[in-house]
Design a protein around this motif. Sequence first.
Motif, PDB file in Angstrom:
ATOM      1  N   PHE A 105       0.809  -1.204   0.000  1.00  0.00           N
ATOM      2  CA  PHE A 105       0.000   0.000   0.000  1.00  0.00           C
ATOM      3  C   PHE A 105       0.851   1.266   0.000  1.00  0.00           C
ATOM      4  CE2 PHE A 105      -2.939  -3.281   1.619  1.00  0.00           C
ATOM      5  CZ  PHE A 105      -3.676  -3.360   0.444  1.00  0.00           C
ATOM      6  N   ALA A 106       2.033   1.197   0.585  1.00  0.00           N
ATOM      7  CA  ALA A 106       2.958   2.327   0.485  1.00  0.00           C
ATOM      8  C   ALA A 106       3.362   2.514  -0.975  1.00  0.00           C
ATOM      9  CB  ALA A 106       4.179   2.097   1.363  1.00  0.00           C
ATOM     10  N   HIS A 107       3.606   1.396  -1.670  1.00  0.00           N
ATOM     11  CA  HIS A 107       3.975   1.438  -3.087  1.00  0.00           C
ATOM     12  C   HIS A 107       2.862   2.086  -3.913  1.00  0.00           C
ATOM     13  CE1 HIS A 107       5.605  -0.037  -6.930  1.00  0.00           C
ATOM     14  NE2 HIS A 107       4.362  -0.343  -7.216  1.00  0.00           N
ATOM     15  N   ILE A 108       1.635   1.708  -3.641  1.00  0.00           N
ATOM     16  CA  ILE A 108       0.502   2.272  -4.381  1.00  0.00           C
ATOM     17  C   ILE A 108       0.395   3.772  -4.105  1.00  0.00           C
ATOM     18  CG2 ILE A 108      -2.027   2.276  -4.557  1.00  0.00           C
ATOM     19  CD1 ILE A 108      -1.826  -0.812  -4.019  1.00  0.00           C
ATOM     20  N   ALA A 109       0.581   4.151  -2.844  1.00  0.00           N
ATOM     21  CA  ALA A 109       0.475   5.561  -2.471  1.00  0.00           C
ATOM     22  C   ALA A 109       1.579   6.403  -3.096  1.00  0.00           C
ATOM     23  CB  ALA A 109       0.510   5.703  -0.949  1.00  0.00           C
ATOM     24  N   GLU A 110       2.779   5.829  -3.207  1.00  0.00           N
ATOM     25  CA  GLU A 110       3.927   6.584  -3.709  1.00  0.00           C
ATOM     26  C   GLU A 110       3.908   6.783  -5.216  1.00  0.00           C
ATOM     27  OE1 GLU A 110       7.274   4.323  -2.462  1.00  0.00           O
ATOM     28  OE2 GLU A 110       6.948   4.764  -0.342  1.00  0.00           O
ATOM     29  N   ASN A 111       3.227   5.927  -5.935  1.00  0.00           N
ATOM     30  CA  ASN A 111       3.291   5.970  -7.391  1.00  0.00           C
ATOM     31  C   ASN A 111       2.239   6.903  -7.966  1.00  0.00           C
ATOM     32  OD1 ASN A 111       5.474   4.230  -8.272  1.00  0.00           O
ATOM     33  ND2 ASN A 111       4.348   2.654  -7.167  1.00  0.00           N
ATOM     34  N   ALA A 128     -10.109   0.733   5.400  1.00  0.00           N
ATOM     35  CA  ALA A 128      -8.940   1.092   4.592  1.00  0.00           C
ATOM     36  C   ALA A 128      -7.678   1.136   5.435  1.00  0.00           C
ATOM     37  CB  ALA A 128      -9.159   2.434   3.896  1.00  0.00           C
ATOM     38  N   ALA A 129      -7.846   1.405   6.727  1.00  0.00           N
ATOM     39  CA  ALA A 129      -6.699   1.428   7.641  1.00  0.00           C
ATOM     40  C   ALA A 129      -6.303   0.016   8.075  1.00  0.00           C
ATOM     41  CB  ALA A 129      -7.024   2.279   8.860  1.00  0.00           C
ATOM     42  N   GLY A 130      -7.068  -0.983   7.629  1.00  0.00           N
ATOM     43  CA  GLY A 130      -6.707  -2.365   7.900  1.00  0.00           C
ATOM     44  C   GLY A 130      -7.417  -3.006   9.071  1.00  0.00           C
ATOM     45  N   LEU A 131      -8.406  -2.328   9.667  1.00  0.00           N
ATOM     46  CA  LEU A 131      -9.127  -2.922  10.783  1.00  0.00           C
ATOM     47  C   LEU A 131     -10.056  -4.026  10.295  1.00  0.00           C
ATOM     48  CD1 LEU A 131      -8.113  -0.213  12.024  1.00  0.00           C
ATOM     49  CD2 LEU A 131     -10.181  -0.242  13.418  1.00  0.00           C
ATOM     50  N   SER A 132     -10.157  -5.086  11.074  1.00  0.00           N
ATOM     51  CA  SER A 132     -11.063  -6.191  10.752  1.00  0.00           C
ATOM     52  C   SER A 132     -12.486  -5.790  11.138  1.00  0.00           C
ATOM     53  CB  SER A 132     -10.669  -7.442  11.532  1.00  0.00           C
ATOM     54  OG  SER A 132     -10.910  -7.237  12.922  1.00  0.00           O
ATOM     55  N   ASN A 133     -13.465  -6.591  10.713  1.00  0.00           N
ATOM     56  CA  ASN A 133     -14.856  -6.308  11.078  1.00  0.00           C
ATOM     57  C   ASN A 133     -15.037  -6.270  12.588  1.00  0.00           C
ATOM     58  OD1 ASN A 133     -15.437  -6.235   8.386  1.00  0.00           O
ATOM     59  ND2 ASN A 133     -16.692  -8.081   8.352  1.00  0.00           N
ATOM     60  N   SER A 134     -14.403  -7.203  13.302  1.00  0.00           N
ATOM     61  CA  SER A 134     -14.564  -7.233  14.759  1.00  0.00           C
ATOM     62  C   SER A 134     -13.916  -6.000  15.400  1.00  0.00           C
ATOM     63  CB  SER A 134     -14.000  -8.523  15.350  1.00  0.00           C
ATOM     64  OG  SER A 134     -12.628  -8.647  15.064  1.00  0.00           O
ATOM     65  N   GLU A 135     -12.784  -5.557  14.877  1.00  0.00           N
ATOM     66  CA  GLU A 135     -12.139  -4.355  15.413  1.00  0.00           C
ATOM     67  C   GLU A 135     -12.977  -3.105  15.136  1.00  0.00           C
ATOM     68  OE1 GLU A 135      -7.440  -5.688  15.062  1.00  0.00           O
ATOM     69  OE2 GLU A 135      -8.476  -4.919  13.277  1.00  0.00           O
ATOM     70  N   TYR A 155      -6.113   4.434  -1.149  1.00  0.00           N
ATOM     71  CA  TYR A 155      -4.768   4.976  -1.395  1.00  0.00           C
ATOM     72  C   TYR A 155      -4.707   5.704  -2.732  1.00  0.00           C
ATOM     73  CZ  TYR A 155      -2.412   3.037   2.651  1.00  0.00           C
ATOM     74  OH  TYR A 155      -1.993   2.780   3.926  1.00  0.00           O
ATOM     75  N   ARG A 156      -5.335   5.112  -3.738  1.00  0.00           N
ATOM     76  CA  ARG A 156      -5.289   5.709  -5.079  1.00  0.00           C
ATOM     77  C   ARG A 156      -5.932   7.095  -5.099  1.00  0.00           C
ATOM     78  NH1 ARG A 156      -7.722   1.839  -9.207  1.00  0.00           N
ATOM     79  NH2 ARG A 156      -5.657   0.939  -9.241  1.00  0.00           N
ATOM     80  N   HIS A 157      -6.953   7.285  -4.267  1.00  0.00           N
ATOM     81  CA  HIS A 157      -7.677   8.556  -4.272  1.00  0.00           C
ATOM     82  C   HIS A 157      -7.309   9.459  -3.099  1.00  0.00           C
ATOM     83  CE1 HIS A 157     -10.006   7.237  -7.689  1.00  0.00           C
ATOM     84  NE2 HIS A 157     -10.269   6.113  -7.057  1.00  0.00           N
TER      85      HIS A 157
END
Length: 195
Positions: free
Chosen positions: A116-122, A147-154, A190-192
């Motif tokens: 995701f860092a790669h996607i954000a940087e490009n 988008a921040a990576g939290l699971s449904n339970s989190e 990330y793309r947007h």
Amino acid sequence: MVIDSQPDLEVVGEASDGREGVEMVRAMRPDLVLMDVRMPVMDGLTATAEILREPGAPRVVVLTTFDLDEAAARAIQGGASGFLLKDSEPEFLLSAIRTVHAGSAVIAAEATRELFAHIAENGTAEPVPQSYNDLTEREREIFVLAAAGLSNSEIAAQEFLSEATVKTHISRILSKLALRDRVQLVVFAYRHGLV
């Protein structure tokens, strides 16, 4: 051999190059494709794109040698349901196949942050499409957490919701944004420039 050892899984075909793989998918209509990135005649990235253009396309999981390479990142952006390292443990491979078949996505844990860092940087962020503006305020809140990576339970614990409610919100978000799974949701964010 690992896949065929399982009573609920079956290998319906093996292709020696990308072109043969695309033709085999059209003929065999598998539920899931494990795609090698580097193949002769047609590379795995091009083959994946062709497969995913088909109506009723199977889910595609890309196999790569490196923790993160450009091809794996581009495959995810192009709609693949995840990528795994070729040296993944057999148990992880089998679990990943079942997870993707059930509708989720998988990414080699070692490479998630780098992907995701790669996607954000490009490149610069693309304009946010109108479909994002169609999300309710609550859906946007859950979108950001997912988008921040939290699971449904989190997300449920943080937002004081039931997991079923979170799952419903995630399904609506994916539908409104025309995304296949949570990996595409994160790529979209990330793309947007939304995270």
